[in-house]
Design a protein around this motif. Structure first.
Motif, PDB file in Angstrom:
ATOM      1  N   ARG A   1       2.487  10.133 -10.724  1.00  0.00           N
ATOM      2  CA  ARG A   1       1.177   9.168 -10.394  1.00  0.00           C
ATOM      3  C   ARG A   1       1.646   7.610 -10.654  1.00  0.00           C
ATOM      4  N   ASP A   2       2.586   7.527 -11.146  1.00  0.00           N
ATOM      5  CA  ASP A   2       3.123   5.963 -10.798  1.00  0.00           C
ATOM      6  C   ASP A   2       3.958   5.645  -9.655  1.00  0.00           C
ATOM      7  N   GLU A   3       4.231   6.676  -8.877  1.00  0.00           N
ATOM      8  CA  GLU A   3       5.153   6.508  -7.534  1.00  0.00           C
ATOM      9  C   GLU A   3       4.510   6.010  -6.322  1.00  0.00           C
ATOM     10  N   ALA A   4       3.107   5.899  -6.494  1.00  0.00           N
ATOM     11  CA  ALA A   4       2.319   5.589  -5.378  1.00  0.00           C
ATOM     12  C   ALA A   4       0.939   4.927  -5.749  1.00  0.00           C
ATOM     13  N   ASP A   5       0.422   4.410  -4.973  1.00  0.00           N
ATOM     14  CA  ASP A   5      -1.139   3.941  -5.235  1.00  0.00           C
ATOM     15  C   ASP A   5      -2.249   4.633  -4.495  1.00  0.00           C
ATOM     16  N   TRP A   6      -1.842   5.499  -3.414  1.00  0.00           N
ATOM     17  CA  TRP A   6      -2.773   6.348  -2.856  1.00  0.00           C
ATOM     18  C   TRP A   6      -1.990   7.768  -2.566  1.00  0.00           C
ATOM     19  N   PHE A   7      -2.596   8.853  -2.536  1.00  0.00           N
ATOM     20  CA  PHE A   7      -2.047  10.242  -2.251  1.00  0.00           C
ATOM     21  C   PHE A   7      -2.795  10.731  -1.234  1.00  0.00           C
ATOM     22  N   MET A   8      -2.237  11.323  -0.150  1.00  0.00           N
ATOM     23  CA  MET A   8      -2.576  11.811   0.978  1.00  0.00           C
ATOM     24  C   MET A   8      -2.579  13.226   1.125  1.00  0.00           C
ATOM     25  N   LYS A   9      -3.421  14.108   1.151  1.00  0.00           N
ATOM     26  CA  LYS A   9      -3.242  15.432   1.292  1.00  0.00           C
ATOM     27  C   LYS A   9      -3.334  15.854   2.622  1.00  0.00           C
ATOM     28  N   ALA A  10      -2.412  16.538   3.244  1.00  0.00           N
ATOM     29  CA  ALA A  10      -2.496  16.979   4.855  1.00  0.00           C
ATOM     30  C   ALA A  10      -2.045  18.444   4.866  1.00  0.00           C
ATOM     31  N   ASP A  11      -2.432  19.042   6.110  1.00  0.00           N
ATOM     32  CA  ASP A  11      -1.824  20.190   6.520  1.00  0.00           C
ATOM     33  C   ASP A  11      -0.607  20.077   7.329  1.00  0.00           C
ATOM     34  N   ASP A  12       0.305  21.171   7.611  1.00  0.00           N
ATOM     35  CA  ASP A  12       1.346  21.279   8.327  1.00  0.00           C
ATOM     36  C   ASP A  12       0.984  21.428  10.017  1.00  0.00           C
ATOM     37  N   ASP A  13      -0.417  21.103  10.340  1.00  0.00           N
ATOM     38  CA  ASP A  13      -0.774  20.964  11.877  1.00  0.00           C
ATOM     39  C   ASP A  13      -1.541  19.725  11.891  1.00  0.00           C
ATOM     40  N   THR A  14      -1.343  18.953  11.038  1.00  0.00           N
ATOM     41  CA  THR A  14      -2.122  17.301  10.922  1.00  0.00           C
ATOM     42  C   THR A  14      -0.929  16.439  11.420  1.00  0.00           C
ATOM     43  N   TYR A  15      -1.541  15.314  11.973  1.00  0.00           N
ATOM     44  CA  TYR A  15      -0.660  14.085  12.590  1.00  0.00           C
ATOM     45  C   TYR A  15      -1.229  12.888  11.948  1.00  0.00           C
TER      46      TYR A  15
ATOM     47  N   VAL B   1       0.925  -0.956  -0.120  1.00  0.00           N
ATOM     48  CA  VAL B   1      -0.152  -0.062   0.087  1.00  0.00           C
ATOM     49  C   VAL B   1       0.811   1.255  -0.068  1.00  0.00           C
ATOM     50  N   ARG B   2       1.281   1.660  -1.145  1.00  0.00           N
ATOM     51  CA  ARG B   2       2.424   2.841  -1.256  1.00  0.00           C
ATOM     52  C   ARG B   2       1.367   4.185  -1.202  1.00  0.00           C
ATOM     53  N   VAL B   3       2.152   4.879  -0.312  1.00  0.00           N
ATOM     54  CA  VAL B   3       1.383   6.182   0.095  1.00  0.00           C
ATOM     55  C   VAL B   3       2.271   7.183  -0.073  1.00  0.00           C
ATOM     56  N   LEU B   4       1.800   8.235  -1.157  1.00  0.00           N
ATOM     57  CA  LEU B   4       2.622   9.413  -1.346  1.00  0.00           C
ATOM     58  C   LEU B   4       1.759  10.546  -0.412  1.00  0.00           C
ATOM     59  N   CYS B   5       2.560  11.166   0.510  1.00  0.00           N
ATOM     60  CA  CYS B   5       2.006  12.274   1.265  1.00  0.00           C
ATOM     61  C   CYS B   5       2.361  13.602   0.640  1.00  0.00           C
ATOM     62  N   TRP B   6       1.410  14.389   0.810  1.00  0.00           N
ATOM     63  CA  TRP B   6       1.686  15.787   0.438  1.00  0.00           C
ATOM     64  C   TRP B   6       1.197  16.772   1.416  1.00  0.00           C
ATOM     65  N   VAL B   7       2.078  17.719   1.908  1.00  0.00           N
ATOM     66  CA  VAL B   7       1.753  18.615   2.990  1.00  0.00           C
ATOM     67  C   VAL B   7       1.597  19.999   2.499  1.00  0.00           C
TER      68      VAL B   7
END
Length: 369
Positions: free
Chosen positions: A165-179, A93-99
């Protein structure tokens, strides 16, 4: 006799005491020859038995090893230790996170995200307006204004689709005050196919004029798009009949409206006991029943009925919002370093895979107005 001659030749070459300890050197009569030949035949027979026994054991061991190799892939996932299970999920389950952040918060917030939960994503990037040597940044063209968060979100997801788009299965958006508990995020996503157009987060009811079952995910606690949802969004966001073209308005609400119009499913992120895993506030807000009154906005706008009690939060939470930099490290310590003497770890099981055609998403059950 020919047989006696051969025996005597062997006897003479090797010596009596070598082949037949205790026998006389001059014993060459018929009785001695028969005795010695009998002893020789018994020794050869015993040796043959030993060879046959050793061969049988070797064959049995190889057969056992082959069976173990063939059946090891069918062992229950519960046989794996927690660490091994986390590694398995990280691979599958590859997750790419972006903040989403700004230069103003690079040193006071973003670097602390990178040092705590951010390092557990398969990949992580910080969307901002200026590069930073301490952070893996992607520089956006939109200005650092709250009013254009929707524009920055469109630009960020479009960039990821075009370049990663090929580097992950899921793309997670978060803020800089998210855990984010990344391991729990992967655990939640495991049953679902990244090739299905679906996304998850904390569901809010859509406000204003809207269609039936239309909802959106809280931007504060983050939301995660499947690879297919990313494609559908990036290729459809310029459709003026489905997505807002202007950059203003609330980012999370416009994202929900756009994805709904593009037929991306808003998944139910609650656990099997209907407890929330994404939460747009800090955990004590949901654990303490008397902290908020019944007129609190969260109870009114939650898509799925919201309660506050000590058993209302999932044991496998995914994300919280309004987390200070200091609290990031507290969360990290109590989840990755803290040990409680005598407490046994639960047996963990991976959930069953869900085929897209079998997916059922419940309607809203919150009738609070």
């Amino acid at each position: 006799m020919g047989g006696d001659y051969i025996l005597l030749e062997q006897h003479q070459q090797l010596g009596d005491t070598t082949l037949f300890p205790g026998s006389s050197c001059g014993s060459s009569g018929a009785g001695g020859q028969v005795f010695r030949a009998t002893q020789r035949r018994l020794s050869s027979f015993q040796l043959l038995l030993l060879i046959l026994l050793a061969g049988s054991c070797t064959i049995a061991l190889y057969a056992y090893w082959d069976v173990m190799l063939l059946t090891s892939g069918n062992e229950p996932e519960t046989q794996l230790s927690n660490e091994t299970l986390a590694e398995k999920l990280q691979r599958e389950v590859r997750v790419l996170c972006w903040v989403l952040t700004t230069p103003k918060y690079h040193k006071s917030r973003a670097v602390h995200v990178m040092r705590t939960w951010g390092k557990r994503c398969n990949k992580i990037y910080f969307m901002t307006s200026e590069p930073d040597d301490e952070l893996p940044t992607i520089v956006l063209t939109k200005p650092d204004k709250y009013e254009v968060l929707w524009g920055k979100t469109k630009e960020a997801f479009s960039y990821l689709y075009e370049h990663m788009r090929d580097e992950a299965d899921w793309f997670m958006k978060a803020d800089d005050d998210t855990y984010v508990f990344v391991e729990n995020l992967r655990y939640m996503l495991y049953p679902f196919s990244p090739d299905q157009a679906i996304y998850f987060g904390y569901n809010f009811k859509m406000v204003g004029t809207h269609q039936k079952n239309e909802s959106y995910m809280s931007g504060g606690s983050g939301y995660v798009l499947s690879r297919e949802a990313l494609r559908v969004f990036a290729e459809g966001l310029n459709d003026t009949t489905k997505c807002r073209q202007e950059d203003n308005q609330a980012e999370d609400m416009e994202m929900g409206r756009c994805l709904f119009n593009l037929d991306v499913k808003a998944g139910d992120s609650r656990d099997s006991k209907l407890r929330h895993r994404f939460y747009p506030l800090l955990p004590f807000n949901i654990l303490l029943s008397g902290y908020f009154g019944l007129d609190f906005w969260l109870y009114k706008y939650a898509y799925y009925s919201m309660r506050s009690c000590m058993d209302c939060l999932s044991e496998y939470p995914v994300a919280f919002h309004y987390v200070s930099p200091e609290q990031l490290y507290v969360f990290d310590f109590f989840n990755y370093d803290f040990q409680l003497m005598g407490k046994q770890k639960p047996v963990e099981r991976l959930p069953e895979k869900i085929k897209p055609e079998d997916l059922v998403i419940p309607d809203s059950d919150n009738h609070f107005e």
